[in-house]
Write an enzyme that holds these catalytic residues in place. Structure first.
Site, mmCIF file in Angstrom:
data_model
loop_
_atom_site.group_PDB
_atom_site.id
_atom_site.type_symbol
_atom_site.label_atom_id
_atom_site.label_comp_id
_atom_site.label_asym_id
_atom_site.label_seq_id
_atom_site.Cartn_x
_atom_site.Cartn_y
_atom_site.Cartn_z
ATOM 1 N N ARG A 130 0.815 -1.206 0.000
ATOM 2 C CA ARG A 130 0.000 0.000 0.000
ATOM 3 C C ARG A 130 0.857 1.268 0.000
ATOM 4 O O ARG A 130 1.788 1.394 0.772
ATOM 5 C CB ARG A 130 -0.909 0.008 1.230
ATOM 6 C CG ARG A 130 -1.614 1.343 1.400
ATOM 7 C CD ARG A 130 -2.831 1.241 2.221
ATOM 8 N NE ARG A 130 -2.553 1.030 3.638
ATOM 9 C CZ ARG A 130 -3.530 0.930 4.524
ATOM 10 N NH1 ARG A 130 -4.792 0.970 4.147
ATOM 11 N NH2 ARG A 130 -3.237 0.744 5.794
ATOM 12 N N ARG A 174 -2.742 -3.063 15.372
ATOM 13 C CA ARG A 174 -4.019 -2.542 14.869
ATOM 14 C C ARG A 174 -5.049 -3.648 14.697
ATOM 15 O O ARG A 174 -6.238 -3.447 14.958
ATOM 16 C CB ARG A 174 -3.806 -1.792 13.544
ATOM 17 C CG ARG A 174 -3.174 -0.414 13.755
ATOM 18 C CD ARG A 174 -2.467 0.088 12.522
ATOM 19 N NE ARG A 174 -3.351 0.321 11.406
ATOM 20 C CZ ARG A 174 -2.959 0.321 10.125
ATOM 21 N NH1 ARG A 174 -1.689 0.085 9.814
ATOM 22 N NH2 ARG A 174 -3.826 0.556 9.183
HETATM 23 P P1 ATP Z 1 -7.066 1.452 6.854
HETATM 24 O O1 ATP Z 1 -6.877 2.899 6.579
HETATM 25 O O2 ATP Z 1 -6.116 0.579 6.234
HETATM 26 O O3 ATP Z 1 -8.467 0.996 6.656
HETATM 27 P P2 ATP Z 1 -7.060 1.725 9.672
HETATM 28 O O4 ATP Z 1 -8.516 1.577 9.767
HETATM 29 O O5 ATP Z 1 -6.253 1.092 10.743
HETATM 30 O O6 ATP Z 1 -6.621 1.167 8.321
HETATM 31 P P3 ATP Z 1 -7.178 4.557 9.671
HETATM 32 O O7 ATP Z 1 -8.638 4.496 9.732
HETATM 33 O O8 ATP Z 1 -6.529 5.374 8.646
HETATM 34 O O9 ATP Z 1 -6.530 3.164 9.546
HETATM 35 O O10 ATP Z 1 -6.651 4.974 11.117
HETATM 36 C C1 ATP Z 1 -5.279 5.073 11.402
HETATM 37 C C2 ATP Z 1 -5.073 5.320 12.864
HETATM 38 O O11 ATP Z 1 -5.743 6.529 13.244
HETATM 39 C C3 ATP Z 1 -5.665 4.263 13.780
HETATM 40 O O12 ATP Z 1 -4.802 3.176 13.952
HETATM 41 C C4 ATP Z 1 -5.864 5.072 15.066
HETATM 42 O O13 ATP Z 1 -4.651 5.283 15.722
HETATM 43 C C5 ATP Z 1 -6.330 6.402 14.532
HETATM 44 N N1 ATP Z 1 -7.794 6.455 14.405
HETATM 45 C C6 ATP Z 1 -8.509 6.589 13.253
HETATM 46 N N2 ATP Z 1 -9.826 6.609 13.497
HETATM 47 C C7 ATP Z 1 -9.970 6.475 14.833
HETATM 48 C C8 ATP Z 1 -11.078 6.411 15.703
HETATM 49 N N3 ATP Z 1 -12.338 6.460 15.265
HETATM 50 N N4 ATP Z 1 -10.829 6.259 17.027
HETATM 51 C C9 ATP Z 1 -9.590 6.207 17.511
HETATM 52 N N5 ATP Z 1 -8.490 6.257 16.748
HETATM 53 C C10 ATP Z 1 -8.665 6.393 15.415
#
Ligand code: ATP
Ligand code: MG
Length: 222
Positions: A130, A174
């Site tokens: 990615r 994660r």
């Molecule tokens: P992907 O983007 O691959 O789907 P992901 O869901 O782990 O993966 P993001 O949604 O981009 O990644 O989130 C990255 C990081 O941002 C998370 O690991 C966390 O630390 C923080 N984060 C994002 N959304 C939240 C949330 N709703 N609550 C708490 N932390 C969050």
């Protein structure tokens, strides 16, 4: 066909790397919803060195969740600006506390919660390939969704990068966090009869099913 369709309010849930960002981008393109990714929002705060970014960075880099209170305020502020528009929340809520906070808002009534169910083994492989354009949140995969010019964003030509939390240790963290804290959110929405689940290993295969589900939803609820 008329483009004046009913306003759609949706939530996207899925493990890290399950394709939330990719599918959200297509929903934005085809259904005119505003794509609000909590991860992109946080990464832009980190990039721009805001106070929120400073507080969130240590959690993000380790693969842990940013505290609920901070997230609820951050996303709440954006929702405030999106009154009257259709939106798609990607990556929020991801704890039951966040889902409950969202439900207490008068201006929020969620139509559909899409759960992307992708095996962890697929995810771990996929994340290695990615690449992201951080300012826009656009995502590429060197095999399935390559940029037109290797290493460069299709729209701006700027350099792509890999996320700090896409290191294998952070990915494992994660996935663990997802199991412990986000899976209960799936049950939360299932009990509200809002959940639709799509299982598979490739976004390109899941996408037509998701698209026709939303088409159908809009047709029957218009
Ligand atoms: P992907 O983007 O691959 O789907 P992901 O869901 O782990 O993966 P993001 O949604 O981009 O990644 O989130 C990255 C990081 O941002 C998370 O690991 C966390 O630390 C923080 N984060 C994002 N959304 C939240 C949330 N709703 N609550 C708490 N932390 C969050
Ligand atoms: Mg994402």
């Amino acid at each position: 066909m008329s483009r004046l369709v009913r306003i759609l309010r949706a939530v996207m849930i899925g493990a890290p790397g399950s394709g939330k960002g990719t599918i959200s981008g297509r929903l934005e393109r085809d259904f005119g919803v505003v794509h609000l990714s909590s991860g992109d929002l946080l990464r832009n705060n980190v990039l721009n060195r805001t106070e929120v970014g400073r507080q969130a960075e240590e959690f993000i880099d380790k693969g842990d969740l940013v505290p609920d209170e901070l997230m609820v305020i951050l996303v709440g502020n954006v929702l405030e600006e999106l009154q009257g528009k259709g939106w798609l929340l990607d990556g929020f809520p991801r704890t039951v506390a966040q889902a409950e906070a969202l439900d207490t808002r008068q201006d929020v009534d969620i139509d559909i919660v899409i759960n992307l169910d992708v095996p962890f083994s697929t995810i771990v492989e996929r994340i290695k390939q990615r690449w992201v354009h951080t300012p826009s949140g656009r995502i590429y995969h060197t095999e399935f969704n390559p940029p037109k010019t290797p290493g460069r964003d299709d729209f701006t030509g700027e350099l792509l990068s890999q996320r700090a939390d896409d290191r294998p240790e952070a990915v494992m963290e994660r996935l663990g966090v997802y199991d412990r804290l986000t899976k209960p959110v799936i049950e939360y929405y299932r009990s509200q009869s809002k959940l639709v689940q799509f299982s598979g290993t490739e976004s390109n295969v899941l996408w037509p099913h998701i698209k026709s589900h939303i088409d159908e939803f809009l047709k029957t609820n218009n």
